[in-house]
Scaffold this motif. Structure first.
Motif, PDB file in Angstrom:
ATOM      1  N   GLY A  25      42.046  34.633 -27.416  1.00  0.00           N
ATOM      2  CA  GLY A  25      41.245  35.738 -27.917  1.00  0.00           C
ATOM      3  C   GLY A  25      41.424  36.982 -27.068  1.00  0.00           C
ATOM      4  N   GLU A  26      41.447  36.798 -25.750  1.00  0.00           N
ATOM      5  CA  GLU A  26      41.650  37.916 -24.829  1.00  0.00           C
ATOM      6  C   GLU A  26      43.057  38.485 -24.971  1.00  0.00           C
ATOM      7  OE1 GLU A  26      40.635  36.887 -20.805  1.00  0.00           O
ATOM      8  OE2 GLU A  26      38.798  35.861 -21.423  1.00  0.00           O
ATOM      9  N   LEU A  27      44.052  37.589 -25.098  1.00  0.00           N
ATOM     10  CA  LEU A  27      45.435  38.043 -25.235  1.00  0.00           C
ATOM     11  C   LEU A  27      45.615  38.856 -26.510  1.00  0.00           C
ATOM     12  CD1 LEU A  27      48.404  38.051 -24.348  1.00  0.00           C
ATOM     13  CD2 LEU A  27      48.684  35.884 -25.566  1.00  0.00           C
ATOM     14  N   ALA A  28      45.056  38.393 -27.616  1.00  0.00           N
ATOM     15  CA  ALA A  28      45.182  39.112 -28.880  1.00  0.00           C
ATOM     16  C   ALA A  28      44.625  40.527 -28.753  1.00  0.00           C
ATOM     17  CB  ALA A  28      44.472  38.351 -29.993  1.00  0.00           C
ATOM     18  N   ALA A  29      43.463  40.647 -28.136  1.00  0.00           N
ATOM     19  CA  ALA A  29      42.854  41.970 -27.962  1.00  0.00           C
ATOM     20  C   ALA A  29      43.702  42.847 -27.042  1.00  0.00           C
ATOM     21  CB  ALA A  29      41.442  41.825 -27.394  1.00  0.00           C
ATOM     22  N   HIS A  30      44.258  42.250 -25.992  1.00  0.00           N
ATOM     23  CA  HIS A  30      45.097  42.960 -25.022  1.00  0.00           C
ATOM     24  C   HIS A  30      46.364  43.483 -25.701  1.00  0.00           C
ATOM     25  CE1 HIS A  30      46.426  43.872 -20.945  1.00  0.00           C
ATOM     26  NE2 HIS A  30      47.549  43.197 -21.149  1.00  0.00           N
ATOM     27  N   LEU A  31      47.008  42.652 -26.493  1.00  0.00           N
ATOM     28  CA  LEU A  31      48.232  43.054 -27.183  1.00  0.00           C
ATOM     29  C   LEU A  31      47.944  44.085 -28.275  1.00  0.00           C
ATOM     30  CD1 LEU A  31      50.103  39.627 -27.592  1.00  0.00           C
ATOM     31  CD2 LEU A  31      50.250  41.291 -25.716  1.00  0.00           C
ATOM     32  N   ARG A  32      46.808  43.926 -28.951  1.00  0.00           N
ATOM     33  CA  ARG A  32      46.450  44.880 -30.009  1.00  0.00           C
ATOM     34  C   ARG A  32      46.269  46.276 -29.443  1.00  0.00           C
ATOM     35  NH1 ARG A  32      42.087  42.566 -31.457  1.00  0.00           N
ATOM     36  NH2 ARG A  32      43.264  41.033 -32.683  1.00  0.00           N
ATOM     37  N   ARG A  33      45.590  46.366 -28.309  1.00  0.00           N
ATOM     38  CA  ARG A  33      45.408  47.682 -27.685  1.00  0.00           C
ATOM     39  C   ARG A  33      46.754  48.290 -27.309  1.00  0.00           C
ATOM     40  NH1 ARG A  33      41.004  45.010 -25.222  1.00  0.00           N
ATOM     41  NH2 ARG A  33      42.281  44.542 -23.391  1.00  0.00           N
ATOM     42  N   ALA A  34      47.640  47.480 -26.760  1.00  0.00           N
ATOM     43  CA  ALA A  34      48.950  47.985 -26.351  1.00  0.00           C
ATOM     44  C   ALA A  34      49.742  48.472 -27.562  1.00  0.00           C
ATOM     45  CB  ALA A  34      49.724  46.875 -25.628  1.00  0.00           C
ATOM     46  N   ALA A  74      56.222  50.182 -30.110  1.00  0.00           N
ATOM     47  CA  ALA A  74      55.208  49.131 -30.170  1.00  0.00           C
ATOM     48  C   ALA A  74      55.704  47.836 -29.543  1.00  0.00           C
ATOM     49  CB  ALA A  74      54.778  48.892 -31.618  1.00  0.00           C
ATOM     50  N   LEU A  75      56.938  47.455 -29.844  1.00  0.00           N
ATOM     51  CA  LEU A  75      57.457  46.187 -29.324  1.00  0.00           C
ATOM     52  C   LEU A  75      57.507  46.204 -27.805  1.00  0.00           C
ATOM     53  CD1 LEU A  75      58.596  43.367 -29.824  1.00  0.00           C
ATOM     54  CD2 LEU A  75      60.885  44.402 -29.992  1.00  0.00           C
ATOM     55  N   ARG A  76      58.011  47.271 -27.235  1.00  0.00           N
ATOM     56  CA  ARG A  76      58.062  47.366 -25.771  1.00  0.00           C
ATOM     57  C   ARG A  76      56.655  47.309 -25.174  1.00  0.00           C
ATOM     58  NH1 ARG A  76      61.465  48.973 -21.849  1.00  0.00           N
ATOM     59  NH2 ARG A  76      63.081  49.477 -23.366  1.00  0.00           N
ATOM     60  N   ALA A  77      55.736  48.013 -25.782  1.00  0.00           N
ATOM     61  CA  ALA A  77      54.370  48.043 -25.259  1.00  0.00           C
ATOM     62  C   ALA A  77      53.732  46.662 -25.315  1.00  0.00           C
ATOM     63  CB  ALA A  77      53.538  49.047 -26.057  1.00  0.00           C
ATOM     64  N   VAL A  78      53.931  45.957 -26.410  1.00  0.00           N
ATOM     65  CA  VAL A  78      53.360  44.614 -26.554  1.00  0.00           C
ATOM     66  C   VAL A  78      54.009  43.648 -25.573  1.00  0.00           C
ATOM     67  CG1 VAL A  78      53.189  42.639 -28.125  1.00  0.00           C
ATOM     68  CG2 VAL A  78      52.588  44.919 -28.923  1.00  0.00           C
ATOM     69  N   CYS A  79      55.319  43.733 -25.421  1.00  0.00           N
ATOM     70  CA  CYS A  79      56.015  42.853 -24.480  1.00  0.00           C
ATOM     71  C   CYS A  79      55.551  43.095 -23.050  1.00  0.00           C
ATOM     72  CB  CYS A  79      57.523  43.070 -24.574  1.00  0.00           C
ATOM     73  SG  CYS A  79      58.289  42.447 -26.073  1.00  0.00           S
ATOM     74  N   TYR A  95      52.123  41.689 -22.564  1.00  0.00           N
ATOM     75  CA  TYR A  95      52.146  40.230 -22.490  1.00  0.00           C
ATOM     76  C   TYR A  95      52.515  39.765 -21.077  1.00  0.00           C
ATOM     77  CZ  TYR A  95      53.397  35.394 -23.595  1.00  0.00           C
ATOM     78  OH  TYR A  95      53.470  34.018 -23.619  1.00  0.00           O
ATOM     79  N   LEU A  96      53.563  40.353 -20.517  1.00  0.00           N
ATOM     80  CA  LEU A  96      53.997  39.962 -19.171  1.00  0.00           C
ATOM     81  C   LEU A  96      52.922  40.293 -18.134  1.00  0.00           C
ATOM     82  CD1 LEU A  96      57.760  41.044 -19.258  1.00  0.00           C
ATOM     83  CD2 LEU A  96      56.839  38.711 -19.320  1.00  0.00           C
ATOM     84  N   PRO A 117      42.285  32.636 -33.086  1.00  0.00           N
ATOM     85  CA  PRO A 117      42.721  33.430 -31.923  1.00  0.00           C
ATOM     86  C   PRO A 117      44.210  33.257 -31.602  1.00  0.00           C
ATOM     87  CG  PRO A 117      40.629  32.368 -31.467  1.00  0.00           C
ATOM     88  CD  PRO A 117      41.137  31.768 -32.744  1.00  0.00           C
ATOM     89  N   LEU A 118      44.758  32.065 -31.818  1.00  0.00           N
ATOM     90  CA  LEU A 118      46.185  31.854 -31.574  1.00  0.00           C
ATOM     91  C   LEU A 118      47.008  32.661 -32.560  1.00  0.00           C
ATOM     92  CD1 LEU A 118      44.830  29.278 -30.223  1.00  0.00           C
ATOM     93  CD2 LEU A 118      47.010  28.133 -30.689  1.00  0.00           C
ATOM     94  N   ARG A 119      46.615  32.587 -33.816  1.00  0.00           N
ATOM     95  CA  ARG A 119      47.333  33.309 -34.854  1.00  0.00           C
ATOM     96  C   ARG A 119      47.228  34.812 -34.631  1.00  0.00           C
ATOM     97  NH1 ARG A 119      51.481  32.626 -38.537  1.00  0.00           N
ATOM     98  NH2 ARG A 119      51.746  34.828 -39.029  1.00  0.00           N
ATOM     99  N   ALA A 120      46.068  35.277 -34.199  1.00  0.00           N
ATOM    100  CA  ALA A 120      45.871  36.707 -33.970  1.00  0.00           C
ATOM    101  C   ALA A 120      46.803  37.228 -32.879  1.00  0.00           C
ATOM    102  CB  ALA A 120      44.415  36.982 -33.606  1.00  0.00           C
ATOM    103  N   ALA A 121      46.982  36.446 -31.813  1.00  0.00           N
ATOM    104  CA  ALA A 121      47.880  36.856 -30.734  1.00  0.00           C
ATOM    105  C   ALA A 121      49.320  36.919 -31.237  1.00  0.00           C
ATOM    106  CB  ALA A 121      47.759  35.889 -29.557  1.00  0.00           C
TER     107      ALA A 121
END
Length: 201
Positions: free
Chosen positions: A71-80, A90-95, A98-99, A129-133
């Motif tokens: 759940g936290e990861l999904a929110a973190h990636l969504r903001r990025a 977007a892809l670079r920001a999400v990657c 994630y790291l 939450p897994l699917r959302a991430a």
């Protein structure tokens, strides 16, 4: 539902949350090897049978912590993704997000991806939450491309390898940015997803 039943449900939910929080805190300070039902019972001041009334073992506790993490990861990636300067970024920001998540929360990341759990991945019963991430990676690619989930799987797999190998000292941690450049460049010819409307943020 009666008032008494509602109170029991609230109490049970509260105990559940205490146990999950205690497990995560203990793992973050002492590692997952230190997370035992005895240690958790001491921390939350409940008996071990009470713990087993919530979780049937350590794997189930790890799974509950992992679910929080997704759940936290999904929110973190969504903001990025939403804060990326252009659709192509977007892809670079999400990657990168994630790291950073993996590096800053090693115990949580272990629960999510390394330790055994009863969570179902890539399945009809996959928790939301897994699917959302995962969907945050999917959304980096054009919605009309039928390969977008495949692209997302490949990117996620590569990032996971980078995160785990770096954390374990198998590859130099200071080379992550160059690896990220190479990974994103490999998808440079893939049409980027159009930016979502502002109201979706």
């Amino acid at each position: 539902m009666s008032a008494l039943s509602e109170r029991r449900e609230r109490d049970r939910a509260h105990r559940h949350r205490l146990i999950v929080t205690a497990a995560r805190e203990l793992a973050e300070t002492e590692g997952w090897e230190a997370v035992t039902t005895r240690r958790l019972a001491e921390r939350v001041e409940y008996s071990q049978p009470v713990l087993y009334s919530h979780f049937n073992g350590k794997d189930a506790i790890v799974g509950a912590v992992a679910l929080d993490g997704f759940g936290e990861l999904a929110a973190h990636l969504r903001r990025a993704r939403q804060d990326a300067p252009a659709p192509g970024g977007a892809l670079r920001a999400v990657c990168r997000a994630y790291l950073a998540f993996a590096a800053e929360r090693p115990a949580l990341y272990q629960a999510m991806f390394v330790l055994p759990t009863d969570l179902a991945f890539a399945h009809a019963e996959t928790p939301p939450p897994l699917r959302a991430a995962f969907d945050e990676f999917v959304r980096c690619f054009h919605r009309d491309d039928e390969r977008r989930e495949l692209f997302a799987e490949v990117v996620w797999s590569a990032l996971h390898g980078m995160a785990v190998l770096s954390d374990g000292g198998r590859i130099p941690a200071d080379g992550q940015e160059e690896r990220l450049d190479l990974l994103v460049a490999g998808f440079a010819g893939v049409p980027a997803a159009p930016r979502e409307p502002e109201r979706d943020r």
